[in-house]
Design a protein around this motif. Structure first.
Motif, short mmCIF file in Angstrom:
data_model
loop_
_atom_site.label_atom_id
_atom_site.label_comp_id
_atom_site.label_asym_id
_atom_site.label_seq_id
_atom_site.Cartn_x
_atom_site.Cartn_y
_atom_site.Cartn_z
N ASN A 81 0.83 -1.20 0.00
CA ASN A 81 0.00 0.00 0.00
C ASN A 81 0.87 1.26 0.00
N PHE A 126 -2.62 5.39 3.27
CA PHE A 126 -3.41 4.37 3.97
C PHE A 126 -2.94 4.25 5.41
N THR A 177 -1.52 6.37 7.43
CA THR A 177 -1.79 7.50 8.31
C THR A 177 -3.25 7.93 8.30
N GLY A 178 -3.95 7.64 7.20
CA GLY A 178 -5.31 8.14 7.06
C GLY A 178 -5.36 9.63 6.79
N ASP A 179 -4.21 10.25 6.57
CA ASP A 179 -4.12 11.69 6.31
C ASP A 179 -4.60 11.98 4.89
N PRO A 180 -5.71 12.69 4.72
CA PRO A 180 -6.23 12.94 3.37
C PRO A 180 -5.33 13.81 2.51
N GLY A 189 -4.96 9.80 0.85
CA GLY A 189 -5.51 9.38 2.12
C GLY A 189 -5.68 7.87 2.14
N ARG A 190 -6.81 7.40 2.58
CA ARG A 190 -7.06 5.96 2.68
C ARG A 190 -7.18 5.30 1.31
N ALA A 241 -4.38 -3.81 4.63
CA ALA A 241 -3.44 -3.04 3.82
C ALA A 241 -3.26 -3.65 2.44
N THR A 256 -13.84 0.52 0.38
CA THR A 256 -12.46 0.15 0.69
C THR A 256 -11.54 0.62 -0.43
N GLU A 303 -8.84 1.86 -0.18
CA GLU A 303 -7.46 1.56 0.17
C GLU A 303 -6.97 0.26 -0.49
#
Length: 568
Positions: free
Chosen positions: A175, A179, A181-184, A189-190, A222, A453, A455
């Motif tokens: 990945n 993914f 951190t989830g930080d957009p 981001g994801r 992941a 999903t 991600e």
């Protein structure tokens, strides 16, 4: 879906939907009028035949492959379609096969601080050569941890900066940092970008001159699939396009590590894998050389053969040189004689459902009162499970020029779970094809939903992506999970059950009790979308921020040819 995809590694049926909207927001689903050729009896018979043991799991290069491609042609001939490749039903696709012979003895030997760590094939790691060579020896190759193994100038991210990996073994994470951190604001981001795909990571490592690249399967979430998918997908010969067709650099050794195996390796080198994993997701991460070397020997049998893309068409009555393409791959994972019990990877969902849908749509087009004004091509590529090879070959050697190709509509591994209030568009937010599909679904009282999903990077995992990467607007559509009976909870439960128990296993078999009501409505919607696209003058575009838009614009507006009579 493609090997190592949920879609091969590819694909699709397990994509989950967004949160359930309030009951008042759910549209009423009226009775949908289907074309006579789109019916449950035909769909069921198609899928039952395609997933039968007679076809042996539809592995390219086998007797089953010959049988299934011949059978597909028989269906198209019966319907009255024409060969799609200048008088031929097939497009020959050259392939190399690599069968690892010493699997019982393969170990990844790690030497560090006087310690020896042996990682066993299949349980701790998966390894193969991508160079189609009979003997590959990795000897005391220095190991470097490269975080996510990404060089992405548009994101100002370069894990390779300041390190020479030529001849070395690089270890990277599955990945991408967004993914983790989830930080957009970090990558998408994801939502996985192409930099998160295993195909990218292998290609970049090869371009940088690495001797080996191992991707750490850090978690099912992941990767988008459990490690067992990799184990199953690695059985039997691994296929690739010849270097003469695809001359890009290839890794001598490519593979995967379980999280436990990576942890043991890093511990032997005096490092904490968990800490480094967290550090790798932060901007400014620097590569970490391990005080360790890797050794591995791969002894393989190399073969060469041709597989076949199946191409059938209905010629356009007004613009026969302009084409709308429907795509569904015919191949699957074959038969594993070492297994107890059922040995055939039947692929009833992956991708018997997609093939059955295309046959239904082809039959409907063939029986229209008037033929389509543009040509409609039914494209059934080979070797999707080996990394989209058949569609990759077509994109490089198209039957119809790509600048005359209106769009590609692809389907792969469709859930058959009853009527739904929605359809799924994988990777929603790509092109105007989504707006057009939304219009067709509105007639049915339904809507489009994205997968929940993103991600997992499903958009990069099926054959439409070969067209997208070449610049042609392409959409991967799937059945919805917001079911009339049970809502999204029921749809998600069914999707999760398929992923956990049947995806890329011999358990993906035909079920005579399936409820076809929903998938037939999906088939009708995509048929009507193709009807609309078959009218001249309609050219759906990529959305403005799509990375493939520039390539499309360039192919549709080629630079003027130099004037031979111009004054120099």
């Amino acid at each position: 879906m493609t090997t190592v995809l949920l879609l091969a590694l590819g694909t699709c049926a397990s994509s989950l939907m967004a949160a359930t909207p309030p009951a008042s927001a759910k549209p009423h689903v009226p009775d949908v009028v289907l074309a006579p050729q789109i019916n449950a009896a035909d769909f069921a018979q198609f899928d039952k035949t395609l997933s039968s043991d007679e076809f042996g799991g539809r592995k390219p290069g086998t007797v089953g492959a010959q049988r299934v491609t011949d059978w597909l042609v028989e269906q198209f001939e019966r319907m009255g379609l024409q060969p799609g490749n200048q008088g031929s039903w097939f497009q020959a696709v050259p392939a190399d096969s690599t069968q690892l012979l010493n699997t019982a003895k393969v170990t990844l030997d790690i030497a560090s601080h006087g310690q020896q760590v042996k990682l066993a094939y299949h349980t701790d790691m998966i390894a193969e050569t991508l160079q189609a060579k009979a003997q590959v020896d990795l000897k005391s190759s220095p190991i470097v941890f490269l975080g996510y193994g990404i060089d992405a100038p548009n994101w100002h991210w370069n894990d390779y900066q300041g390190v020479d990996v030529k001849g070395k073994t690089v270890i990277v994470l599955v990945n991408d940092p967004g993914f983790a951190t989830g930080d957009p604001t970090l990558f998408n981001g994801r939502a996985m970008t192409y930099y998160g795909r295993w195909t990218y990571k292998y290609a970049e490592a090869a371009l940088q001159g690495a001797a080996a690249c191992f991707i750490v399967h850090t978690s099912d979430a992941a990767a988008g699939y459990p490690f067992s998918v990799l184990q199953n997908s690695g059985n039997g010969p691994q296929l690739s396009l010849p270097a003469s067709v695809d001359p890009a650099p290839r890794l001598p050794v490519a593979g995967w590590l379980t999280r436990d195996a990576a942890t043991r390796l890093f511990t032997a080198a005096g490092l904490d894998f968990d800490q480094l994993e967290k550090a790798a997701a932060k901007p400014g991460f620097k590569p970490v050389p391990l005080d360790a070397t890797a050794s591995l020997s791969l002894h393989s049998k190399i073969g060469h053969f041709q597989s076949k893309n199946v191409v059938a068409m209905i010629e356009g009555s007004y613009k026969p040189d302009e084409v709308v393409i429907y795509t569904a791959h015919w191949d699957h994972l074959g038969t594993d004689l070492t297994r107890k019990g059922h040995q055939v990877f039947s692929g009833a969902i992956d991708n018997g459902t997609g093939l059955s849908m295309l046959l239904e749509i082809a039959d409907a087009f063939a029986h229209q009162p008037e033929p389509p004004q543009r040509t409609v091509l039914f494209f059934m590529p080979t070797m999707e499970e080996s990394g989209l090879l058949g569609s990759q070959y077509y994109a490089a050697m198209p039957v119809f020029p790509l600048n005359r190709t209106v769009a590609d509509i692809a389907v792969d591994a469709l859930p058959i779970i009853g009527r739904a209030r929605d359809m799924t568009v994988i990777g929603k937010g790509q092109s105007e094809l989504e707006d057009l599909l939304a219009g067709e679904l509105k007639k049915q009282g339904r809507v489009i939903s994205p997968e929940t999903t993103p991600e997992n990077g499903f958009y990069f995992r099926s054959d439409h992506f070969s067209f997208a990467r070449a610049g042609v607007p392409a959409m991967l559509a799937s059945s919805g999970l917001d079911l009339l009976k049970g809502g999204r909870a029921a749809g998600q439960k069914a999707a999760d059950d398929y992923t956990a128990h049947r995806y890329h296993t011999p358990n993906d078999v035909f079920n005579p009790d399936w409820d076809y009501s929903g998938i037939l409505e999906d088939t009708q919607a995509l048929y009507e979308l193709g009807q609309y696209l078959s009218h001249p003058g309609i050219w759906p575009q990529w959305y403005a921020d799509n990375p493939f838009r520039a390539k499309r614009e360039a192919m549709m507006n080629p630079p003027a040819k130099p004037d031979a009579n111009a004054v120099k």
